[in-house]
Design a protein around this motif. Structure first.
Motif, PDB file in Angstrom:
ATOM      1  N   UNK A  40       0.824  -1.207   0.000  1.00  0.00           N
ATOM      2  CA  UNK A  40       0.000   0.000   0.000  1.00  0.00           C
ATOM      3  C   UNK A  40       0.866   1.268   0.000  1.00  0.00           C
ATOM      4  N   UNK A  41       2.063   1.199   0.589  1.00  0.00           N
ATOM      5  CA  UNK A  41       2.991   2.321   0.489  1.00  0.00           C
ATOM      6  C   UNK A  41       3.364   2.568  -0.971  1.00  0.00           C
ATOM      7  N   UNK A  42       3.645   1.490  -1.699  1.00  0.00           N
ATOM      8  CA  UNK A  42       4.019   1.613  -3.107  1.00  0.00           C
ATOM      9  C   UNK A  42       2.820   2.026  -3.962  1.00  0.00           C
ATOM     10  N   UNK A  43       1.632   1.516  -3.619  1.00  0.00           N
ATOM     11  CA  UNK A  43       0.434   1.826  -4.403  1.00  0.00           C
ATOM     12  C   UNK A  43       0.123   3.318  -4.346  1.00  0.00           C
ATOM     13  N   UNK A  44       0.302   3.939  -3.176  1.00  0.00           N
ATOM     14  CA  UNK A  44       0.013   5.367  -3.034  1.00  0.00           C
ATOM     15  C   UNK A  44       0.916   6.221  -3.920  1.00  0.00           C
ATOM     16  N   UNK A  45       2.126   5.744  -4.140  1.00  0.00           N
ATOM     17  CA  UNK A  45       3.107   6.521  -4.899  1.00  0.00           C
ATOM     18  C   UNK A  45       3.117   6.181  -6.387  1.00  0.00           C
ATOM     19  N   UNK A  46       2.444   5.098  -6.757  1.00  0.00           N
ATOM     20  CA  UNK A  46       2.503   4.629  -8.142  1.00  0.00           C
ATOM     21  C   UNK A  46       1.749   5.568  -9.081  1.00  0.00           C
ATOM     22  N   UNK A  47       2.430   6.000 -10.142  1.00  0.00           N
ATOM     23  CA  UNK A  47       1.783   6.838 -11.147  1.00  0.00           C
ATOM     24  C   UNK A  47       0.941   5.998 -12.104  1.00  0.00           C
ATOM     25  N   UNK A  48       1.373   4.746 -12.307  1.00  0.00           N
ATOM     26  CA  UNK A  48       0.649   3.799 -13.149  1.00  0.00           C
ATOM     27  C   UNK A  48       0.191   2.645 -12.273  1.00  0.00           C
ATOM     28  N   UNK A  49      -1.066   2.251 -12.390  1.00  0.00           N
ATOM     29  CA  UNK A  49      -1.589   1.167 -11.552  1.00  0.00           C
ATOM     30  C   UNK A  49      -0.846  -0.137 -11.840  1.00  0.00           C
ATOM     31  N   UNK A  50      -0.469  -0.881 -10.805  1.00  0.00           N
ATOM     32  CA  UNK A  50       0.216  -2.155 -11.027  1.00  0.00           C
ATOM     33  C   UNK A  50      -0.717  -3.197 -11.631  1.00  0.00           C
ATOM     34  N   UNK A  51      -0.124  -4.252 -12.140  1.00  0.00           N
ATOM     35  CA  UNK A  51      -0.864  -5.389 -12.666  1.00  0.00           C
ATOM     36  C   UNK A  51      -0.703  -6.571 -11.710  1.00  0.00           C
ATOM     37  N   UNK A  52      -1.499  -7.582 -11.915  1.00  0.00           N
ATOM     38  CA  UNK A  52      -1.369  -8.808 -11.117  1.00  0.00           C
ATOM     39  C   UNK A  52      -0.964  -9.957 -12.024  1.00  0.00           C
ATOM     40  N   UNK A  53      -0.330 -10.955 -11.423  1.00  0.00           N
ATOM     41  CA  UNK A  53       0.180 -12.085 -12.193  1.00  0.00           C
ATOM     42  C   UNK A  53      -0.015 -13.373 -11.406  1.00  0.00           C
ATOM     43  N   UNK A  54      -0.352 -14.457 -12.108  1.00  0.00           N
ATOM     44  CA  UNK A  54      -0.590 -15.755 -11.481  1.00  0.00           C
ATOM     45  C   UNK A  54       0.694 -16.557 -11.373  1.00  0.00           C
ATOM     46  N   UNK A  55       0.731 -17.592 -10.540  1.00  0.00           N
ATOM     47  CA  UNK A  55       1.905 -18.463 -10.474  1.00  0.00           C
ATOM     48  C   UNK A  55       2.131 -19.172 -11.811  1.00  0.00           C
ATOM     49  N   UNK A  56       3.378 -19.390 -12.159  1.00  0.00           N
ATOM     50  CA  UNK A  56       3.716 -20.052 -13.418  1.00  0.00           C
ATOM     51  C   UNK A  56       3.446 -21.551 -13.333  1.00  0.00           C
ATOM     52  N   UNK A  93     -11.748 -10.631  11.612  1.00  0.00           N
ATOM     53  CA  UNK A  93     -11.309  -9.543  10.737  1.00  0.00           C
ATOM     54  C   UNK A  93     -10.186 -10.077   9.868  1.00  0.00           C
ATOM     55  N   UNK A  94     -10.367  -9.985   8.548  1.00  0.00           N
ATOM     56  CA  UNK A  94      -9.466 -10.648   7.604  1.00  0.00           C
ATOM     57  C   UNK A  94      -9.011  -9.678   6.518  1.00  0.00           C
ATOM     58  N   UNK A  95      -7.691  -9.529   6.306  1.00  0.00           N
ATOM     59  CA  UNK A  95      -7.230  -8.686   5.196  1.00  0.00           C
ATOM     60  C   UNK A  95      -7.449  -9.385   3.859  1.00  0.00           C
ATOM     61  N   UNK A  96      -7.768  -8.602   2.847  1.00  0.00           N
ATOM     62  CA  UNK A  96      -7.880  -9.136   1.499  1.00  0.00           C
ATOM     63  C   UNK A  96      -6.509  -9.182   0.845  1.00  0.00           C
ATOM     64  N   UNK A  97      -6.352 -10.054  -0.125  1.00  0.00           N
ATOM     65  CA  UNK A  97      -5.121 -10.135  -0.903  1.00  0.00           C
ATOM     66  C   UNK A  97      -4.793  -8.779  -1.509  1.00  0.00           C
ATOM     67  N   UNK A  98      -3.510  -8.473  -1.614  1.00  0.00           N
ATOM     68  CA  UNK A  98      -3.119  -7.212  -2.233  1.00  0.00           C
ATOM     69  C   UNK A  98      -3.543  -7.180  -3.701  1.00  0.00           C
ATOM     70  N   UNK A  99      -3.778  -8.350  -4.286  1.00  0.00           N
ATOM     71  CA  UNK A  99      -4.256  -8.392  -5.668  1.00  0.00           C
ATOM     72  C   UNK A  99      -5.671  -7.821  -5.778  1.00  0.00           C
ATOM     73  N   UNK A 100      -6.440  -7.878  -4.699  1.00  0.00           N
ATOM     74  CA  UNK A 100      -7.733  -7.194  -4.657  1.00  0.00           C
ATOM     75  C   UNK A 100      -7.508  -5.699  -4.498  1.00  0.00           C
ATOM     76  N   UNK A 101      -6.536  -5.347  -3.667  1.00  0.00           N
ATOM     77  CA  UNK A 101      -6.213  -3.950  -3.446  1.00  0.00           C
ATOM     78  C   UNK A 101      -5.791  -3.229  -4.708  1.00  0.00           C
ATOM     79  N   UNK A 102      -5.171  -3.951  -5.644  1.00  0.00           N
ATOM     80  CA  UNK A 102      -4.775  -3.357  -6.923  1.00  0.00           C
ATOM     81  C   UNK A 102      -5.981  -2.732  -7.618  1.00  0.00           C
ATOM     82  N   UNK A 103      -7.138  -3.372  -7.506  1.00  0.00           N
ATOM     83  CA  UNK A 103      -8.340  -2.899  -8.198  1.00  0.00           C
ATOM     84  C   UNK A 103      -9.286  -2.127  -7.278  1.00  0.00           C
TER      85      UNK A 103
END
Length: 281
Positions: free
Chosen positions: A50-66, A258-268
């Motif tokens: 979330x520290x990086x997300x606040x500073x990101x000029x371009x929204x990050x993408x998500x990727x699945x395991x290979x 109380x449960x945190x969601x995956x950061x991959x949800x936070x991306x969107x």
């Protein structure tokens, strides 16, 4: 008794005690920023994301395991004497992880039962708990898989983004929609339907949005049994705790976590998102 391994991904957000108790092997989802890719829970903590997300000029993408990572894990489990594995993954409507697990299972000599959770987060935890208990009672793999697939049909997860800013940055809503919604304090209620996220309602105020989610919970409690509910959040444990207290005031016997969601949800969905999740029996 057969030696059984559980496999999942970081969408489930399992804590270390649960991983050890149920012998779960977790494949990390990844978040891709401009400067590189980070594996959830390995290269990047929730706070760092979330520290990086606040500073990101371009929204990050998500990727699945290979697939190669999956095959490597399957071979490792086979060499350690496991009879088979149950691979429970994030909804195929959101990620290709389940499809990759199916392909990897077909390529491997090790027996793997891939399951599409059709959801993410808290319901995946309950599916593993129920399945592990069934194995301890002597049930076979086919019965366990069928039961978990049935749970997937009765799992619920709804969330309310704090604002539409991150949904706009990730391309889910237009800039005009985001601007107008923020000015008018419009809140979206987003829920899972048939394995994909859909906008259930658009209402004025967070209070009305929460009432919408609570109405869905009450309906499931009237028609079935809901023994436990998770107050879910994207780096907003404070508001999730408030929702937990409100739930316990209305349902004193209800188990609420109380449960945190995956950061991959936070991306969107973005930081500040809260919601509820449960499985109806």
């Amino acid at each position: 008794m057969k030696k059984i391994a559980w496999i999942t991904d970081t969408a489930a957000q399992l804590d270390e005690a649960f991983i050890q108790q149920h012998n779960v092997h977790v494949l990390p989802l990844s978040v891709v920023f401009d400067e590189g890719s980070y594996r959830e829970s390995i290269d990047l903590t929730q706070e760092e994301f979330y520290d990086k997300l606040r500073l990101a000029k371009v929204s990050p993408k998500t990727s699945q395991p290979a697939i190669g990572e999956m095959l490597e894990l399957y071979e490792k489990l086979q060499s350690e004497g496991y009879d088979f594995a149950i691979a429970l993954h994030l909804s195929s409507g959101l990620s290709g992880t389940f499809d990759s697990a199916q392909s990897a299972a077909e390529m491997s000599d090790f027996k793997v039962y891939p399951i599409d959770s059709k959801i993410g987060s808290f319901p995946m935890v309950k599916m593993i708990e129920v399945g592990d208990r069934m194995f301890a009672e002597g049930q076979d793999a086919d019965k366990v898989v069928a039961t978990i697939q049935g749970m997937a049909e009765k799992a619920h997860l709804s969330f309310i983004p704090s604002s539409l800013n991150q949904l706009h940055k990730s391309g889910r809503v237009s800039g005009t929609q985001s601007f107008i919604s923020n000015i008018l304090n419009i809140k979206l209620v987003i829920t899972f339907v048939d394995g994909v996220t859909v906008m259930k309602e658009k209402v004025r105020s967070n209070k009305r949005a929460k009432q919408s989610v609570m109405s869905a919970l009450r309906k499931d409690m009237e028609t079935g049994t809901v023994p436990e509910v998770a107050a879910i959040h994207c780096n907003n444990a404070e508001d999730a705790e408030v929702w937990k207290k409100e739930l316990l005031q209305e349902f004193p016997e209800l188990k609420v976590s109380v449960v945190p969601l995956s950061v991959c949800v936070g991306v969107h969905a973005g930081e500040g998102t809260t919601g509820l999740s449960w499985v109806s029996y």
